[in-house]
Design a protein around this motif. Structure first.
Motif, PDB file in Angstrom:
ATOM      1  N   ALA A  82       0.767  -1.033  -0.011  1.00 19.86           N
ATOM      2  CA  ALA A  82       0.162  -0.043  -0.017  1.00 19.86           C
ATOM      3  C   ALA A  82       0.957   1.198  -0.142  1.00 19.86           C
ATOM      4  O   ALA A  82       1.046   1.796   0.960  1.00 19.86           O
ATOM      5  CB  ALA A  82      -0.790  -0.030   1.257  1.00 19.86           C
TER       6      ALA A  82
ATOM      7  N   ALA B 170      -2.221  -2.572  -3.663  1.00 18.40           N
ATOM      8  CA  ALA B 170      -3.305  -1.906  -3.368  1.00 18.40           C
ATOM      9  C   ALA B 170      -2.913  -0.397  -3.887  1.00 18.40           C
ATOM     10  O   ALA B 170      -2.037  -0.076  -4.135  1.00 18.40           O
ATOM     11  CB  ALA B 170      -3.755  -1.766  -2.110  1.00 18.40           C
TER      12      ALA B 170
ATOM     13  N   PRO C 174      -2.512   3.215  -3.905  1.00 14.01           N
ATOM     14  CA  PRO C 174      -2.219   4.151  -2.431  1.00 14.01           C
ATOM     15  C   PRO C 174      -3.258   5.244  -2.286  1.00 14.01           C
ATOM     16  O   PRO C 174      -3.188   5.626  -1.164  1.00 14.01           O
ATOM     17  CB  PRO C 174      -0.983   4.626  -2.906  1.00 14.01           C
ATOM     18  CG  PRO C 174      -0.846   4.329  -4.427  1.00 14.01           C
ATOM     19  CD  PRO C 174      -1.492   3.334  -4.812  1.00 14.01           C
TER      20      PRO C 174
ATOM     21  N   LEU D  73      -6.672   4.530  -1.793  1.00 12.38           N
ATOM     22  CA  LEU D  73      -7.575   3.949  -1.320  1.00 12.38           C
ATOM     23  C   LEU D  73      -8.049   4.302  -0.087  1.00 12.38           C
ATOM     24  O   LEU D  73      -7.216   4.746   0.721  1.00 12.38           O
ATOM     25  CB  LEU D  73      -7.619   2.324  -1.323  1.00 12.38           C
ATOM     26  CG  LEU D  73      -7.805   1.331  -2.466  1.00 12.38           C
ATOM     27  CD1 LEU D  73      -7.615  -0.159  -2.404  1.00 12.38           C
ATOM     28  CD2 LEU D  73      -9.301   1.473  -2.927  1.00 12.38           C
TER      29      LEU D  73
ATOM     30  N   LEU E 203      -8.986  -0.364   1.717  1.00 11.21           N
ATOM     31  CA  LEU E 203      -7.684  -0.785   1.947  1.00 11.21           C
ATOM     32  C   LEU E 203      -7.733  -2.207   2.759  1.00 11.21           C
ATOM     33  O   LEU E 203      -7.314  -3.239   2.431  1.00 11.21           O
ATOM     34  CB  LEU E 203      -6.871   0.000   2.368  1.00 11.21           C
ATOM     35  CG  LEU E 203      -5.351  -0.395   2.624  1.00 11.21           C
ATOM     36  CD1 LEU E 203      -4.800  -1.061   1.448  1.00 11.21           C
ATOM     37  CD2 LEU E 203      -4.478   0.576   3.213  1.00 11.21           C
ATOM     38  N   CYS E 204      -8.529  -2.179   3.924  1.00  9.53           N
ATOM     39  CA  CYS E 204      -8.750  -3.220   4.693  1.00  9.53           C
ATOM     40  C   CYS E 204      -9.160  -4.446   3.829  1.00  9.53           C
ATOM     41  O   CYS E 204      -8.876  -5.450   4.354  1.00  9.53           O
ATOM     42  CB  CYS E 204      -9.416  -2.977   5.902  1.00  9.53           C
ATOM     43  SG  CYS E 204      -8.699  -1.813   7.040  1.00  9.53           S
TER      44      CYS E 204
ATOM     45  N   LEU F 195       3.927  -0.214   3.565  1.00 11.79           N
ATOM     46  CA  LEU F 195       3.292   1.142   3.647  1.00 11.79           C
ATOM     47  C   LEU F 195       4.008   2.193   3.366  1.00 11.79           C
ATOM     48  O   LEU F 195       5.469   1.940   4.061  1.00 11.79           O
ATOM     49  CB  LEU F 195       2.141   0.988   4.834  1.00 11.79           C
ATOM     50  CG  LEU F 195       2.541   1.483   6.222  1.00 11.79           C
ATOM     51  CD1 LEU F 195       1.643   1.794   6.937  1.00 11.79           C
ATOM     52  CD2 LEU F 195       3.216   0.190   6.749  1.00 11.79           C
TER      53      LEU F 195
ATOM     54  N   TYR G 268      -0.304   5.893   4.559  1.00 13.16           N
ATOM     55  CA  TYR G 268      -1.039   5.298   5.485  1.00 13.16           C
ATOM     56  C   TYR G 268      -0.231   5.183   6.956  1.00 13.16           C
ATOM     57  O   TYR G 268      -0.762   4.447   7.863  1.00 13.16           O
ATOM     58  CB  TYR G 268      -1.232   3.873   5.075  1.00 13.16           C
ATOM     59  CG  TYR G 268      -2.101   3.915   3.931  1.00 13.16           C
ATOM     60  CD1 TYR G 268      -3.417   4.178   4.044  1.00 13.16           C
ATOM     61  CD2 TYR G 268      -1.602   3.385   2.684  1.00 13.16           C
ATOM     62  CE1 TYR G 268      -4.217   3.988   2.947  1.00 13.16           C
ATOM     63  CE2 TYR G 268      -2.406   3.435   1.466  1.00 13.16           C
ATOM     64  CZ  TYR G 268      -3.818   3.802   1.673  1.00 13.16           C
ATOM     65  OH  TYR G 268      -4.663   3.633   0.563  1.00 13.16           O
TER      66      TYR G 268
ATOM     67  N   CYS H 171      -6.889  -5.683   9.864  1.00 12.29           N
ATOM     68  CA  CYS H 171      -6.459  -6.627   8.903  1.00 12.29           C
ATOM     69  C   CYS H 171      -6.046  -7.971   9.676  1.00 12.29           C
ATOM     70  O   CYS H 171      -5.026  -8.056  10.113  1.00 12.29           O
ATOM     71  CB  CYS H 171      -5.274  -6.045   7.899  1.00 12.29           C
ATOM     72  SG  CYS H 171      -5.618  -4.596   7.278  1.00 12.29           S
TER      73      CYS H 171
END
Length: 412
Positions: A57, A81, A83, A85, A90-91, A104, A108, A119
């Motif tokens: 992410a 993902a 970035p 989101l 994202l979760c 990350l 985030y 998560c």
């Protein structure tokens, strides 16, 4: 073939040439290979086993490139993902991938504790940003410094290398399983079809999809080219000029920003190729490309102007065509090497030239299936053919015309 082959080849042929250029940092191909092998060992130390998933992410950067190849070096799978989101999306994506490690960046960092709590499978975090590292995460560079290099685990072929996610109209996440084999063939096809410069300098838009980034990076590695990564707030035209970029991967939004910058700029002859990635959702930008071609040609007079279209099921890049031609609405050009396309009419038979129907593709660059979705996978992959989720028509010259309205992929 495996994803790390191009990196190892470049390190062998061009060990002291510059491989990556990030904000305030440069790495040679020898250093890049060493850092990737050390990071792979560090990821294994964090619990990564063969076939495990690492979620990324983070905006595309030199550190993300190292992470992508380190995951492959260690035999893992990278789940990418967007970035941009929101937290809930994202979760949901990370939980669907069942990733055990999360990479990350600054975007985030403040949400790292909440991500860890929401998560279910995450056991470790790696921070690849430039700001303060969250308490729960390990620093990317520190992991590399502390680890010893390791031998490539030589996982490749039809093994899954990456999960590239997109969201369906009904809110489900579908992760296209892209194999080492498919990503390598797509990189070879792009390198063969384009006018990439040997030992050139490539610059990618961070808003491209993960599949497009991986394929473009693989093509640059095959050419022994350096890759430039700029801060999202950095002016794109300035970065191209400062670094002498020769090959560009742009998206419709970044192209628009570049055109604004280039309006009053002097011609720049260093750029040899501009590749504009167009997703199905971007096709409404098609008419605007007719105005882009003269402006780009004036600013970058030596550049070959090309557009690429693809879906996550096809490694992000399935067709190519010169920019002036692609100005005609949703025309997206000819299929890349190794890829065969067909259009099926409503009765299942092959549609006649110019008639719209459901688009199917066959070749080594197609997905293996959807991650943890056997029913959807059975629909999308029918023997050797893959349903692309769009309606299209094959024109008289063999070029493809896309209906921008996507088809829903439903489980049986």
């Amino acid at each position: 073939m495996k994803l790390t082959d191009a990196l190892r080849r470049a390190a062998h042929l061009h060990p002291d040439a510059i491989a990556t250029i990030g904000p305030g940092r440069r790495k040679t191909f020898r250093q890049l290979e060493s850092r990737v092998s050390c990071l792979a060992n560090a990821l294994i130390g964090l619990g990564l086993a063969n076939g495990d998933v690492v979620a990324i992410a983070a905006a595309h950067s030199d550190r993300v490139l190292e992470t992508q190849y380190a995951i492959a070096w260690a035999g893992g799978i990278a789940a990418h993902a967007d970035p941009r989101l929101a937290f809930d999306g994202l979760c949901a994506l990370i939980n669907d991938s069942q990733a055990t490690i999360l990479v990350l960046d600054d975007r985030y960092a403040a949400q790292s504790e909440a991500l860890f709590d929401h998560c279910s499978y995450i056991r470790a975090m790696v921070f690849c940003g430039d700001g303060p590292c969250p308490d729960l995460a390990k620093v990317h560079d520190a992991l590399i410094i502390a680890a010893d290099p390791m031998r490539d685990r030589d996982i490749g072929g039809d093994a899954t290398a990456a999960l590239c996610y997109h969201r369906t109209d009904d809110g489900r996440w579908l992760g296209s399983q892209l194999s080492h084999h498919s990503l390598c063939f797509a990189s070879l096809a792009l390198a063969a079809a384009g006018s990439f410069s040997d030992a050139g300098i490539g610059l990618q838009a961070i808003t491209a999809t993960a599949a497009e980034n991986l394929v473009f990076s693989g093509s640059l590695l095959l050419r022994g080219s350096a890759q430039v990564f700029v801060d999202p707030d950095h002016r794109l035209g300035t970065a191209i000029s400062e670094h002498g970029a020769t090959d560009l991967l742009l998206t419709a939004p970044t192209l628009q920003a570049l055109l604004v910058e280039a309006a009053n700029a002097a011609p720049l002859a260093s750029v040899g190729q501009i590749l504009i990635a167009r997703s199905t959702l971007d096709l409404q930008f098609g008419p605007g490309l007719s105005g882009a071609a003269p402006a780009l040609a004036a600013r970058y007079p030596a550049a070959r102007l090309m557009t690429a279209w693809g879906t996550p099921e096809l490694c992000g890049i399935a067709t190519l065509q010169p920019l002036p031609v692609s100005a005609a609405g949703a025309a997206v050009g000819q299929p890349i090497a190794y890829l065969e396309l067909r259009v099926a009419a409503d009765d299942g038979r092959e549609a006649s030239r110019g008639a719209f129907g459901e688009l199917y593709a066959r070749g080594p660059t197609t997905l293996r299936g959807y991650w943890q979705q056997p029913d959807a996978s059975a629909v999308v992959r029918q023997q050797d053919w893959v349903a692309c989720g769009v309606r299209a028509a094959v024109m008289a010259d063999g070029g493809l015309l896309i209906d921008p309205a996507p088809l829903a992929i439903e489980a049986v």
